[in-house]
Design an enzyme around this catalytic site. Structure first.
Site, PDB file in Angstrom:
ATOM      1  N   GLU A   1       0.783  -1.232   0.000  1.00 50.91           N
ATOM      2  CA  GLU A   1       0.000   0.000   0.000  1.00 50.91           C
ATOM      3  C   GLU A   1       0.817   1.286   0.000  1.00 50.91           C
ATOM      4  O   GLU A   1       0.371   2.307  -0.511  1.00 50.91           O
ATOM      5  CB  GLU A   1      -0.931   0.001   1.232  1.00 50.91           C
ATOM      6  CG  GLU A   1      -1.990  -1.078   1.224  1.00 50.91           C
ATOM      7  CD  GLU A   1      -3.045  -0.864   0.154  1.00 50.91           C
ATOM      8  OE1 GLU A   1      -3.526   0.274   0.003  1.00 50.91           O
ATOM      9  OE2 GLU A   1      -3.362  -1.843  -0.552  1.00 50.91           O
TER      10      GLU A   1
ATOM     11  N   SER B   1     -52.862 -30.832  34.112  1.00 50.32           N
ATOM     12  CA  SER B   1     -52.716 -31.284  35.499  1.00 50.32           C
ATOM     13  C   SER B   1     -51.467 -30.728  36.164  1.00 50.32           C
ATOM     14  O   SER B   1     -51.318 -30.848  37.380  1.00 50.32           O
ATOM     15  CB  SER B   1     -52.677 -32.819  35.548  1.00 50.32           C
ATOM     16  OG  SER B   1     -53.917 -33.351  35.129  1.00 50.32           O
TER      17      SER B   1
END
Length: 776
Positions: free
Chosen positions: A86, A452
């Site tokens: 770069e 139940s």
């Protein structure tokens, strides 16, 4: 000569004007520039990370995956590779590359097009952190000015660190550390020179040079980076030759989820958005540690899936149009994987998995003997795979130990939740068979009838009202006296469709006798029952004001049922379930720490409210343990423990199947049902459809835990009673059994000797007695 002087004067004048204009332009641009000092306290966008209690990653939420790393921890060859690729003059320039800028200007003059060029690493830092990416002359000038300022205020290493943590490198990876994990599933320190160079080649064009989608171009770019490193003497010829000869080793690795708990992850995500807002939730890099125990979570998911497959295999194989889909378009779902049938005969079939693995399925291992056709709605017997599968079909299979067998995505759904009964910490939670197939969280969002499973509320109310575990209630048909047409037409009955006459409360709960629960509700009053239920954390709207409430006709989620049963488990305290243990910032600062109210009789602070007395709690615990030892949950005795307790639950037409159970350290709730509320099928009760899930989970959860005895508190007496009458038995009675009572409710009468009609105790027992059981 005069012409030359005239030209020089014009040139000088224009130069002065240019300098003046340039100065004012510079001053104007400078006034518009952001303060570079913000770079000293950069907050990188980082995803939300969610972990188990023991630190395993559950999920990440956020568009950008970033793992900030200091320059001192960055491999030197990686920084060299980026500089070579770069900005070769990075360590010598003042922030701008004059040669690069000149090339860009010449290209602009020749082509008339603005192109990215001449940008140093410092200029990229200025652009990425302080400006936007819009290509304008003004932005470029600002970029140049900022770069010079940055170079004056920051060291080269500081600039490199900012750059390497900010850049986009494809695959949602921002920064070098994230790229290493995503492309190579390893930290930077473990990457080779070839791999580091591959990453360094990405900033120029992350898509074009992506080693996953464009391996040829990525290889060319990597080798270019290596050549630049050689040219700049960062590597020698041998390093270069070795690295360029290396093949591409990059893969597509998402961040590794270490624990499957997507339902909890979604619950946490929603909470964090409420607390911090959507933007901060996804970008602040928060670390959220949940209360989940990873081992128990895995056990819960495994138990739920295995149980739903077992349910599915008790019913017919469903002819499914999905079998005609291609293998490529089919995905793993839950415990099942797709496979393409390549050979088939009467005895076996051969299929190919997505990864190319060839498997064989023997007909003798097929779990089904019938098939169901949804078009004709008919069930038929099957004799081989050829009755349900054709060549080139895409089927589903699952592996049990080392054997592959035919499978299908279960027709029923399920949920499981486990709590620490003392604090309310959620230890495990699964809201369905497969989250990515259906994201509905049944553990927290489902509103299902508890059946139940609600009955312990009835029996708690009865014990608090003076009944005892030995109270005898008549199990006989219910005659409605209501003026309501609906209740007048209601004809409740026991699951067995039988009547059993006088029955003790202990036996009634153990055997889940519906009619006795209804009689108690009618005697106590619906208001008494709803008041008790509200104490246990239910809301009024969940509790219909009618006798059917005795059979659990209200609604609740599995998590709410876990909260209810935690009361019986922890000594009588109402805890609040929670799942976020702590929240930390991206830098490790503690932002939140849970401080739950806990069930603790000796604690002065942070104590959960007691809602039932120690004596009532002991009696209910004893009754619920009896359900496992001799009642509807007797299958759980396979765990060979005496400290198990709970209650099965089944609703009308077997639409819901529950087991609500606990041990001294864990409450576990298992639910099975269909999202459309259709019947699970005949005989699919809580004890058959849900209890096995609970057993499988507890088998793992309790493997290293010692049994714990039920400790009798003060105020409880253990006496010998006659099981036929519920009153005292003589010491020499062959029929006597031991029962627990609160001191206030210990019987004072004795049962008569059988066959001695003139026994005084018998005469005393037949007299009128103002006790609750005399109401029936």
């Amino acid at each position: 000569m005069r012409i030359i002087k005239w030209l020089f004067s014009i040139l000088f004048t224009f130069s002065i004007l240019g300098l003046i204009i340039g100065f004012f332009v510079y001053q104007q641009l400078k006034s518009e520039l952001p303060d570079i000092n913000v770079l000293r306290d950069i907050q990188y966008n980082q995803p939300l990370n969610i972990y188990s209690q023991d630190g395993l990653l559950i999920e990440q939420f956020g568009e950008k995956i970033r793992i900030p790393i200091s320059i001192s921890d960055t491999p030197e060859q990686l920084t060299n590779a980026f500089i070579a690729a770069e900005d070769g003059n990075f360590f010598s320039h003042i922030g701008i590359d004059f040669k690069g800028l000149a090339r860009a200007v010449i290209q602009l003059a020749l082509t008339g097009k603005k192109k990215q060029g001449g940008s140093t690493i410092t200029m990229q830092v200025a652009r990425n952190f302080l400006l936007n990416n819009k290509k304008t002359y003004t932005r470029k000038l600002k970029e140049i000015i900022l770069s010079i300022q940055i170079e004056q205020e920051f060291s080269k290493n500081e600039i490199l660190e900012l750059y390497l943590n900010k850049i986009y490198l494809g695959q949602r990876a921002y920064g070098i550390a994230a790229a290493a994990e995503i492309y190579y599933d390893r930290p930077l320190s473990e990457l080779s020179l070839a791999e580091l160079s591959m990453i360094a080649g990405l900033p120029k064009a992350p898509s074009s040079y992506n080693p996953i989608s464009n391996p040829k171009r990525a290889l060319i770019r990597r080798n270019y980076v290596l050549q630049r490193m050689l040219d700049l003497d960062y590597i020698n010829q041998q390093d270069y030759a070795s690295a360029t000869a290396s093949p591409i080793t990059a893969g597509s690795y998402t961040t590794q989820r270490e624990l499957y708990a997507p339902y909890i992850a979604e619950m946490v995500r929603n909470d964090i958005i409420k607390l911090y807002g959507k933007n901060a939730a996804y970008t602040a890099g928060l670390h959220v540690y949940t209360t989940l125990n990873s081992d128990l979570q895995n056990a819960a998911v495994t138990a739920l899936r295995a149980n739903l497959h077992q349910y599915d295999e008790r019913h017919s194989y469903r002819i499914n149009p999905q079998q005609k889909r291609s293998l490529k378009s089919s995905h793993n779902t839950g415990a099942t994987v797709p496979a393409l049938v390549t050979q088939i005969n009467n005895q076996q079939l051969t299929a190919e998995l997505k990864d190319g693995t060839e498997i064989k399925l023997l007909w003798k291992n097929c779990p089904w003997s019938t098939k169901y056709d949804p078009d004709s709605r008919k069930t038929a017997h099957i004799n081989s795979y050829q009755d349900i599968i054709e060549l080139r079909d895409t089927i589903r299979v699952r592996q049990i130990q080392n054997t592959w067998r035919l499978a299908q995505i279960p027709d029923a759904e399920g949920a499981f939740v486990a709590l620490d009964p003392k604090t309310g910490a959620i230890l495990a939670l699964s809201g369905g068979y497969a989250f990515f197939n259906n994201k509905y969280n049944r553990a927290t969002q489902a509103k299902r009838q508890p059946g139940s499973g609600f009955k312990p509320i009835i029996y708690t109310s009865a014990l608090e009202s003076g009944y005892t575990a030995a109270s005898m209630i008549n199990d006989a048909p219910i005659v409605s006296t209501s003026n309501s047409a609906e209740e007048s037409a209601w004809r409740p009955e026991n699951y067995s469709h039988k009547f059993y006459g006088p029955t003790s409360i202990r036996t009634a709960l153990r055997k889940s006798r519906n009619l006795i629960a209804i009689r108690l509700t009618r005697a106590l009053g619906i208001t008494t029952i709803t008041d008790t239920a509200i104490r246990f954390g239910f809301q009024q709207q969940q509790l219909p004001a009618k006798l059917s409430l005795a059979l659990g006709s209200g609604y609740a989620s599995p998590l709410q049922m876990a909260r209810m049963y935690a009361v019986f488990d922890n000594g009588g305290y109402l805890i609040n379930p929670y799942y976020i243990e702590r929240i930390e910032s991206s830098t490790g600062e503690l932002l939140f720490q849970a401080e739950p109210l806990s069930a603790c009789a000796q604690c002065a602070n942070n104590t959960a409210p007691r809602i039932i007395s120690p004596q009532i709690n002991f009696l209910m615990n004893s009754l619920l343990r009896d359900v496992v030892q001799r009642g509807t949950a007797v299958k759980a005795k396979s765990l060979q423990r005496i400290d198990l307790a709970g209650k099965t639950g089944t609703t009308n037409d077997q639409k819901d199947a529950w087991f609500n159970g606990f041990t001294p350290d864990i409450v576990g709730i298992a639910w099975v049902g269909k999202d459309n509320s259709k019947s699970l099928g005949r005989w699919e009760t809580g004890g058959k459809a849900a209890l096995p899930m609970w057993i499988d989970f507890m088998r793992y959860a309790l493997k290293d835990k010692a049994e714990q005895q039920l400790i009798m508190p003060e105020g409880i007496s253990k006496v010998l009673i006659d099981p036929e009458t519920g009153v005292l038995a003589r010491e020499d009675s062959p029929m006597g059994i031991w029962e627990y009572f609160t001191e206030e409710t210990v019987p004072t009468q004795y049962a008569p000797y059988l066959g001695l009609e003139d026994d005084p105790a018998r005469e005393q027992n037949t007299s009128d007695e103002a006790t609750p059981e005399s109401l029936f």
